[in-house]
Design an enzyme around this catalytic site. Structure first.
Site, PDB file in Angstrom:
ATOM      1  N   ASN A  46       0.822  -1.211   0.000  1.00  0.00           N
ATOM      2  CA  ASN A  46       0.000   0.000   0.000  1.00  0.00           C
ATOM      3  C   ASN A  46       0.858   1.263   0.000  1.00  0.00           C
ATOM      4  O   ASN A  46       0.571   2.231  -0.713  1.00  0.00           O
ATOM      5  CB  ASN A  46      -0.912   0.023   1.235  1.00  0.00           C
ATOM      6  CG  ASN A  46      -2.082  -0.930   1.121  1.00  0.00           C
ATOM      7  OD1 ASN A  46      -2.369  -1.465   0.048  1.00  0.00           O
ATOM      8  ND2 ASN A  46      -2.769  -1.164   2.229  1.00  0.00           N
ATOM      9  N   ARG A  67     -11.276  -4.734 -14.197  1.00  0.00           N
ATOM     10  CA  ARG A  67     -10.075  -5.515 -13.881  1.00  0.00           C
ATOM     11  C   ARG A  67     -10.453  -6.987 -14.017  1.00  0.00           C
ATOM     12  O   ARG A  67     -11.350  -7.453 -13.321  1.00  0.00           O
ATOM     13  CB  ARG A  67      -9.583  -5.247 -12.458  1.00  0.00           C
ATOM     14  CG  ARG A  67      -9.190  -3.804 -12.176  1.00  0.00           C
ATOM     15  CD  ARG A  67      -8.604  -3.675 -10.771  1.00  0.00           C
ATOM     16  NE  ARG A  67      -8.513  -2.299 -10.342  1.00  0.00           N
ATOM     17  CZ  ARG A  67      -7.504  -1.473 -10.649  1.00  0.00           C
ATOM     18  NH1 ARG A  67      -6.515  -1.902 -11.401  1.00  0.00           N
ATOM     19  NH2 ARG A  67      -7.505  -0.229 -10.209  1.00  0.00           N
ATOM     20  N   HIS A  82     -16.431   2.331 -14.739  1.00  0.00           N
ATOM     21  CA  HIS A  82     -16.147   1.558 -13.535  1.00  0.00           C
ATOM     22  C   HIS A  82     -17.327   0.672 -13.146  1.00  0.00           C
ATOM     23  O   HIS A  82     -17.257  -0.094 -12.194  1.00  0.00           O
ATOM     24  CB  HIS A  82     -15.813   2.540 -12.395  1.00  0.00           C
ATOM     25  CG  HIS A  82     -15.222   1.909 -11.180  1.00  0.00           C
ATOM     26  ND1 HIS A  82     -15.898   1.842  -9.974  1.00  0.00           N
ATOM     27  CD2 HIS A  82     -14.022   1.321 -10.980  1.00  0.00           C
ATOM     28  CE1 HIS A  82     -15.129   1.244  -9.084  1.00  0.00           C
ATOM     29  NE2 HIS A  82     -13.990   0.922  -9.661  1.00  0.00           N
ATOM     30  N   TYR A 113     -12.116 -10.661  -1.919  1.00  0.00           N
ATOM     31  CA  TYR A 113     -12.845  -9.390  -1.851  1.00  0.00           C
ATOM     32  C   TYR A 113     -14.301  -9.693  -1.509  1.00  0.00           C
ATOM     33  O   TYR A 113     -14.921 -10.548  -2.151  1.00  0.00           O
ATOM     34  CB  TYR A 113     -12.846  -8.669  -3.205  1.00  0.00           C
ATOM     35  CG  TYR A 113     -11.594  -7.915  -3.586  1.00  0.00           C
ATOM     36  CD1 TYR A 113     -10.338  -8.317  -3.152  1.00  0.00           C
ATOM     37  CD2 TYR A 113     -11.659  -6.807  -4.414  1.00  0.00           C
ATOM     38  CE1 TYR A 113      -9.199  -7.625  -3.520  1.00  0.00           C
ATOM     39  CE2 TYR A 113     -10.517  -6.109  -4.800  1.00  0.00           C
ATOM     40  CZ  TYR A 113      -9.285  -6.525  -4.346  1.00  0.00           C
ATOM     41  OH  TYR A 113      -8.161  -5.843  -4.708  1.00  0.00           O
ATOM     42  N   ARG A 139     -14.067   1.793   4.577  1.00  0.00           N
ATOM     43  CA  ARG A 139     -12.858   0.991   4.732  1.00  0.00           C
ATOM     44  C   ARG A 139     -11.585   1.821   4.777  1.00  0.00           C
ATOM     45  O   ARG A 139     -10.732   1.625   5.621  1.00  0.00           O
ATOM     46  CB  ARG A 139     -12.746  -0.031   3.584  1.00  0.00           C
ATOM     47  CG  ARG A 139     -11.629  -1.044   3.805  1.00  0.00           C
ATOM     48  CD  ARG A 139     -11.328  -1.840   2.553  1.00  0.00           C
ATOM     49  NE  ARG A 139     -10.618  -1.067   1.551  1.00  0.00           N
ATOM     50  CZ  ARG A 139     -10.809  -1.191   0.238  1.00  0.00           C
ATOM     51  NH1 ARG A 139     -11.711  -2.020  -0.221  1.00  0.00           N
ATOM     52  NH2 ARG A 139     -10.105  -0.468  -0.604  1.00  0.00           N
ATOM     53  N   HIS A 146     -15.244  -4.753   0.346  1.00  0.00           N
ATOM     54  CA  HIS A 146     -15.263  -4.093  -0.956  1.00  0.00           C
ATOM     55  C   HIS A 146     -16.653  -3.680  -1.432  1.00  0.00           C
ATOM     56  O   HIS A 146     -16.791  -2.815  -2.284  1.00  0.00           O
ATOM     57  CB  HIS A 146     -14.609  -5.018  -1.999  1.00  0.00           C
ATOM     58  CG  HIS A 146     -14.259  -4.350  -3.286  1.00  0.00           C
ATOM     59  ND1 HIS A 146     -14.951  -4.572  -4.462  1.00  0.00           N
ATOM     60  CD2 HIS A 146     -13.290  -3.455  -3.591  1.00  0.00           C
ATOM     61  CE1 HIS A 146     -14.414  -3.850  -5.424  1.00  0.00           C
ATOM     62  NE2 HIS A 146     -13.409  -3.158  -4.938  1.00  0.00           N
TER      63      HIS A 146
END
Length: 681
Positions: free
Chosen positions: A44, A363, A423, A456, A557, A585
């Protein structure tokens, strides 16, 4: 407009990364899971320096000239990172390495190699490592070198006197060899960093010279792609060219080990042109995200696996589309098997009634079964239309690869506008059954990606509801036309919430309704679960609702710019954060609506990019059973007092009082969905 306060997005994100460190600290977790949380923290932080630090540096330079009294985000960010790095080092060196040692696993960390393994290590150096070493003498006049992004290097000083000293840059080939080498002898496992294998054998590499110093470093570079709006060629070609330049970006961080001589530091900073980057003293070892691959196989060192639940009723159906026609159904990954989603695409590829398949891909897995199914569908004569987002950061190359394969198979590939990302996570299948057109669709909170679906938490709705699916078809028609002509046109979405059309306005209207209800003495509350919360218009509307007396429960989150619990502004707002074995997620939006809850799921965080620069889709949940299921899941998360923390007015992670009953929401959700009985119709 009210003069509301907002927390800085980058400082908020760094405090989220601090929450990751809290997991690594937990003595009750299996040792390798704690190591994995350190790896996640390190990964990260690398991304932060690649993506956010260039922005912070630019704003810092600008603010010095325009608003010198403005809060110094750069200094605060560097201070937070330094404290976190120190904590990281203590957890790793003082807790985890000794724990492994108790189990006869010795990770050699900044210590000499035991004599008993030195011959094996040297043999590995000569036979495997040496082939990849490429020393560069930086002392030669005019000699230049460009360190690649986040690659590992040594600076090696040769010669005993400063006047005769020369400095050689040496690569640590962790991109070509495993970062760790394991040797087991007499029941004792030794794990050696590749870095130390090279350090130990430097005298064999520089045979005729004295090694006076060896210092590790890495450079992190800006990851943004420079896409030209006026570019008229193929977008995929433009992105491919830019990807070749990504690792050539501006250096944002020069991370070096301690005790590097000042003369060497000045030499390398000037030689490599690093004056504008953050020069940071780190530990002896960098890229500790590689700890995810630590070769440790101790019993009980990792979480025991939770077997995903399987929908038995669906398996008994001969056609997944017949099943969807009877009822809406929802899948909660990874608690429930993702095989049902794979089956949706696989069946669509071979079902003789299927005429068209449309899907958005943001993705996808590196070996995507879903994309292979789409290729098969095209080969089977079906019209397949795929909206591929080429600008999905760090997945551009993978997406380009799959786009080329699909195009070659006859799939119609649509690329989004250069300034607009798609998205949304939606798929639509059009069938002709007995002369009648029937639709089936998927609407999801996360990507159609079977790899990430294993860790996720996301929600995927399967539906044949014509109200939703007709609007999905209108969206695909809009995207296809916009990709060809760059011209948009209005679409009247009544059920779907679509960014660029009605999403922000509808959310504001839903909040306004709760405000109006509380003013009339009716029940009013808002519960929202997001990954990130930044967009100020929507946050301001939540502040307004709080001031009116609406109770607002948030589960956020990571990035959170809303400041909870401030009297006169946000005293009715609470924020929680959950970090556990799975990455939270899913996005969920629940509006009380006078005790007749209206629930939406979807792809959209409340970030500037999601609201203003992306096509997002949030969708209503109409089925009463699914509504009850979502409410039960959210209630467990709101009651979590083991893995959840609350955020205070400084957005610090505050542990929740662990009173009875103890609730770990992910475990409870898993058990809830394991017990779920699927009605047979």
């Amino acid at each position: 407009m009210h003069n509301y306060s907002f927390f800085d997005r980058d400082l908020s994100w760094l405090l989220f990364n601090g929450r990751i460190l809290m997991e690594a600290e937990k003595g009750e977790l299996p040792v390798m899971e704690r190591v994995n949380f350190l790896s996640i923290f390190s990964s990260n932080l690398d991304e932060f320096y690649r993506v956010r630090m260039p922005v912070i540096l630019a704003l810092h330079k600008l603010s010095k000239h325009t608003t010198p009294d403005k809060e110094d985000v750069l200094a605060e960010a560097q201070s937070i990172i330094e404290r976190q790095q120190q904590k990281f080092g203590k957890i790793f060196a003082d807790q985890l390495i000794p724990l492994l040692k108790e189990s006869k696993v010795q990770l050699l960390f900044n210590e000499p190699l035991p004599v008993t393994i030195q011959d094996q290590v040297s043999d590995y150096f000569f036979s495997q490592v040496m082939a990849f070493l490429q020393p560069v003498d930086l002392s030669e006049t005019g000699k230049k070198f460009f360190p690649e992004n986040n690659r590992l290097y040594f600076l090696v000083n040769l010669g005993l006197t400063k006047s005769k000293e020369r400095t050689v840059l040496l690569n640590i080939p962790s991109n070509q060899l495993p970062r760790f080498y394991s040797i087991t002898t007499d029941g004792q496992q030794y794990i050696i960093f590749l870095d130390d294998i090279i350090r130990h054998n430097l005298h064999k590499l520089f045979k005729n010279e004295e090694v006076s110093g060896c210092y590790s470093f890495k450079i992190t570079r800006d990851a943004e792609l420079d896409l030209k709006d006026e570019y008229h060629g193929d977008l995929s070609e433009q992105i491919e060219k830019q990807l070749l330049k990504r690792d050539m970006g501006m250096a944002t961080r020069f991370l070096h080990q301690p005790n590097i001589p000042l003369r060497t530091l000045h030499f390398i900073t000037e030689k490599l042109g690093l004056q504008g980057s953050s020069i940071i003293e780190g530990g002896m070892y960098h890229n500790l995200k590689d700890l995810m691959g630590l070769p440790v196989n101790l019993p009980g060192a990792r979480y025991s696996r939770w077997q995903p639940a399987i929908n038995a009723a669906l398996i008994e159906e001969s056609s997944i589309f017949d099943y969807i026609n009877k009822r809406d159904c929802i899948f909660h990954a990874p608690y429930q098997s993702y095989n049902s989603i794979l089956r949706f695409f696989n069946e669509a590829a071979i079902d003789e009634n299927v005429q068209e398949i449309s899907v958005t891909l943001y993705r996808v897995a590196s070996d995507s079964r879903i994309v292979n199914a789409l290729i098969s569908a095209a080969c089977n004569g079906k019209k397949v239309r795929v909206m591929v987002e080429l600008k999905a950061r760090f997945d551009e190359a993978n997406n380009i690869k799959w786009a080329k394969k699909m195009k070659a198979a006859g799939v119609e590939i649509i690329y989004s506008d250069k300034a607009l990302k798609v998205h949304a996570k939606v798929a639509l299948v059009k069938r002709l059954v007995n002369g009648r057109v029937k639709y089936a669709g998927l609407l999801a909170t996360g990507n159609f990606n079977e790899s990430t679906a294993a860790f996720y938490t996301d929600h995927i709705l399967m539906t044949a509801n014509p109200l939703l699916l007709r609007e999905m078809e209108l969206l695909f028609i809009f995207l296809a036309k916009k990709a060809k002509t760059s011209a948009g046109y209005p679409v009247d979405f009544k059920h779907l919430l679509v960014a660029q059309f009605n999403l922000q306005q509808r959310f504001i209207a839903l909040i306004d309704r709760e405000i109006e209800n509380v003013k009339q003495g009716l029940p009013a509350s808002i519960t929202i679960k997001l990954n990130n919360l930044e967009e100020r218009i929507l946050i301001s509307k939540l502040y307004e609702a709080s001031q009116a007396g609406v109770k607002i429960l948030l589960i956020v989150r990571s990035i959170c710019c809303i400041i909870p619990g401030v009297k006169g502004m946000s005293e009715n707002i609470t924020v929680r954060r959950i970090v556990d074995r799975y990455l939270e997620h899913g996005r969920i939006f629940i509006f009380n609506n006078n005790n007749d809850p209206e629930i939406f799921l979807g792809s959209a965080d409340w970030m500037n990019r999601n609201i203003y620069r992306r096509i997002e889709v949030c969708f209503p949940v109409y089925d009463q059973n699914i509504k009850a299921e979502i409410m039960a899941i959210i209630q467990l998360q709101l009651n979590d007092n083991i893995q959840a923390v609350s955020l205070n007015g400084q957005l610090q992670n505050i542990e929740i009082d662990k009173h009875e009953p103890l609730i770990q929401s992910q475990r409870e959700i898993y058990q809830l969905l394991q017990q779920k009985i699927y009605d047979k119709v």
